[in-house]
Structures are given as C-alpha cells and as structure tokens.
Design an enzyme around this catalytic site. Structure first.
Site, PDB file in Angstrom:
ATOM      1  N   HIS A 106     -33.526  84.133 -53.229  1.00  0.00           N
ATOM      2  CA  HIS A 106     -33.752  83.009 -52.314  1.00  0.00           C
ATOM      3  C   HIS A 106     -34.944  83.315 -51.421  1.00  0.00           C
ATOM      4  O   HIS A 106     -35.482  84.434 -51.424  1.00  0.00           O
ATOM      5  CB  HIS A 106     -32.512  82.742 -51.447  1.00  0.00           C
ATOM      6  CG  HIS A 106     -32.241  83.844 -50.457  1.00  0.00           C
ATOM      7  ND1 HIS A 106     -31.779  85.092 -50.833  1.00  0.00           N
ATOM      8  CD2 HIS A 106     -32.402  83.902 -49.113  1.00  0.00           C
ATOM      9  CE1 HIS A 106     -31.640  85.852 -49.766  1.00  0.00           C
ATOM     10  NE2 HIS A 106     -32.032  85.161 -48.704  1.00  0.00           N
ATOM     11  N   ASP A 108     -35.966  82.466 -47.204  1.00  0.00           N
ATOM     12  CA  ASP A 108     -35.137  82.108 -46.048  1.00  0.00           C
ATOM     13  C   ASP A 108     -35.405  80.708 -45.490  1.00  0.00           C
ATOM     14  O   ASP A 108     -36.551  80.273 -45.374  1.00  0.00           O
ATOM     15  CB  ASP A 108     -35.307  83.162 -44.952  1.00  0.00           C
ATOM     16  CG  ASP A 108     -34.710  84.493 -45.397  1.00  0.00           C
ATOM     17  OD1 ASP A 108     -33.692  84.465 -46.108  1.00  0.00           O
ATOM     18  OD2 ASP A 108     -35.285  85.538 -45.057  1.00  0.00           O
ATOM     19  N   HIS A 254     -36.270  87.083 -52.297  1.00  0.00           N
ATOM     20  CA  HIS A 254     -35.593  88.374 -52.183  1.00  0.00           C
ATOM     21  C   HIS A 254     -34.120  88.230 -52.555  1.00  0.00           C
ATOM     22  O   HIS A 254     -33.582  87.116 -52.576  1.00  0.00           O
ATOM     23  CB  HIS A 254     -35.771  88.984 -50.789  1.00  0.00           C
ATOM     24  CG  HIS A 254     -35.288  88.118 -49.676  1.00  0.00           C
ATOM     25  ND1 HIS A 254     -35.976  87.006 -49.240  1.00  0.00           N
ATOM     26  CD2 HIS A 254     -34.172  88.181 -48.905  1.00  0.00           C
ATOM     27  CE1 HIS A 254     -35.320  86.440 -48.254  1.00  0.00           C
ATOM     28  NE2 HIS A 254     -34.210  87.121 -48.035  1.00  0.00           N
TER      29      HIS A 254
HETATM   30  C1  SIN Z   1     -31.327  88.447 -46.125  1.00  0.00           C
HETATM   31  O1  SIN Z   1     -31.422  87.784 -47.148  1.00  0.00           O
HETATM   32  O2  SIN Z   1     -31.753  88.063 -45.048  1.00  0.00           O
HETATM   33  C2  SIN Z   1     -30.645  89.802 -46.156  1.00  0.00           C
HETATM   34  C3  SIN Z   1     -31.321  90.760 -47.056  1.00  0.00           C
HETATM   35  C4  SIN Z   1     -30.622  92.094 -47.100  1.00  0.00           C
HETATM   36  O3  SIN Z   1     -29.569  92.271 -46.484  1.00  0.00           O
HETATM   37  O4  SIN Z   1     -31.116  92.982 -47.777  1.00  0.00           O
END
Ligand code: SIN
Length: 279
Positions: A106, A108, A254
């Site tokens: 995704h 953010d 990510h």
């Molecule tokens: C997130 O997607 O903000 C968290 C990423 C993570 O905990 O590695």
C-alpha cells in the site's frame, strides 16, 4: 557544510542509507537540504542511529510540510497526536497502537483526497530475532519497465481507494467511516517534485479501477501487482533500533512483514507528512 553520508543500498539507486545525521538538530539547514535531496533521489532513505524524543521527530517531520493526524485516534501517542503508534505493546489489556499496520502492499492515506507525501517511521524497539522487515517497491522503476501498450492502456485510468478491512484488530467506527468515504486517484501519477511518472496502487485499499467491469479491473490490477513484485523493484529493509525510515508515498509502496508478536516487541513512532492531490 554537513557531515552526512548517503549510500544507495540497491544497484538501481532505490533506497539509500544515511549515516552521520542527527535529526535532533532539526534546525540545521544544510543537513535538512541533504536529507531532502536524498529522499527525492532515492525514494526511501534510512537514517541510522537516531535517539529522538517525540517532539524532535515531530519538529524534523514538519520541515517537510504539515503533518496529518491519523483517523484512528485511539492509536495515537498521548499528548502527541501527530504520532501514530505502530506497536504490539499493550496497556490494561489493549493494544496501545496498531499491531498490524500495513501488512499488505500500500501507499499511505491513498483513500484521502490529499494522500501522504511521506511517512517517517522511527524504530524504538525491534524483534530480537531480526524479523518484522518492511518491504519497499520502487513504483517509478516499475512504471518505466511496463511495455508501451500497457502504459497506453493505463493512461487516464483512475482507481478507487477506500479505507476498510485493513486491520485484524480494528475497524473504523461509523464516524470515522463517514469522514473517509474514499477517493479516486490516477493509476499513474506524476511526481510533483521530480516530474517522473509512477504507478499509484493501494493493495487492499484500492478496490477497483473506475469504469472497468469488475473482472477486467481485477485482472488488470493482478497483472500490475505481479509486475511490481519483481525483485528488480524491491528492497527489503531489516530494521535496526534507532533507524528512521522516510519513504516517499508518491512513488513507492510498502509492505510490513509479520513477526512473532507473542515473543517479541516491535514498537515504532510514525509521523505522516501531508501531500498534494495526485495528478
Ligand atoms: C506502515 O505501513 O505504516 C507500517 C510499516 C511497518 O510497520 O513496517
């Protein structure tokens, strides 16, 4: 004059490591400019060996723009609503933050009209066995590697992003869901600062491509995710305590990897810089 060093961690130059920085000196203009240009050049940076108070993290983050307050108000740091707790710690029998944030590809706040420019995640405690990596995908390189016919097909398409079904332990209450009905954004966006095109996908939160039949939309999205998952575009970050990872949500995705949360603690502070409306 700044003493920081920037070292790309992949052959393509995606994802760089920065050493010699002290983000506690958030008023240091030379350091700020060097970090800003590394962030734009490499898409994601890890700034090693930080020891920061919430106030220092917020002050550093604010240099990149106004900060977003996450909709899940019960998962924010008390007294510092700019900080989202990404954590499996508990207090009085309930999680203090989000224990399973981002367990899928995704970018953010893609479900908002102005999604996040960047997110800054600071590792205070990490699992002792070294698990709980975060994977990052270079969406500029992924776009550029698409065949010309696919690029032409994506031109003008928009995706509908909605924030639901994201977490095992939490869902939006009615008020939060009303505040966030979802938003459609281009499937290919142009970075407002580098002018480069990148795929803009949201994993589970990107529900469908506007105007396509459900099956056609699903097949096209599956093809795009399969393309992005090529190792050529991915860097897997193994966290060290004191890492501050800053990713550009406009040109990356990510994916937080699971870890044994019954045995280990993973406790992080996230600030989120507000961005532009994608075009
Ligand atoms: C997130 O997607 O903000 C968290 C990423 C993570 O905990 O590695």
């Amino acid at each position: 004059m700044t003493s920081i060093q920037v070292k790309p961690l992949t052959e393509s130059g995606f994802f760089a490591e920065i050493t010699g920085a002290d983000l506690g000196r958030h008023g240091d203009d030379a350091q700020f400019e060097a970090i800003k240009s590394a962030h734009l050049a490499h898409g994601v940076i890890v700034i090693r060996d930080q020891r920061l108070s919430p106030e220092q993290q917020i002050a550093f983050s604010r240099r990149f723009g106004p900060l977003a307050i996450h909709v899940l108000e019960d998962q924010l740091l008390e007294g510092h609503p700019e900080i989202l707790l990404v954590s499996n710690k508990t207090k009085d029998g309930r999680y203090v933050g989000l224990p399973d944030a981002g367990r899928f590809w995704h970018t953010d706040q893609s479900y908002e009209e102005r999604p996040a420019l960047g997110s800054i995640l600071y590792a205070l405690e990490i699992p002792e066995d070294g698990s709980g990596d975060t994977w990052f995908c270079d969406m500029t390189a992924a776009y550029e590697a698409l065949p010309p016919a696919t690029k032409a097909r994506l031109d003008g398409l928009r995706g509908m992003h909605i924030y639901n079904h994201a977490h095992e332990n939490f869902s939006l209450n009615d008020d939060q869901a009303t505040r966030l009905p979802g938003y459609d954004h281009p499937i290919v966006r142009t970075h407002p600062e580098t002018d480069r095109k990148a795929l803009y996908l949201g994993g589970k939160l990107l529900k469908y491509i506007v105007g396509l039949e459900e099956a056609e939309s699903g097949t096209l999205l599956d093809e795009l995710y399969a393309h992005c998952e090529d190792d050529a575009f991915i860097h897997r970050h193994q966290w060290r305590q004191g890492d501050m990872v800053f990713w550009d949500n406009r040109c990356t995705m990510h994916f937080a990897q699971p870890y044994d949360d019954k045995r280990f603690t993973r406790h992080m502070h996230r600030t989120t810089v507000m961005g532009d409306r994608p075009v």
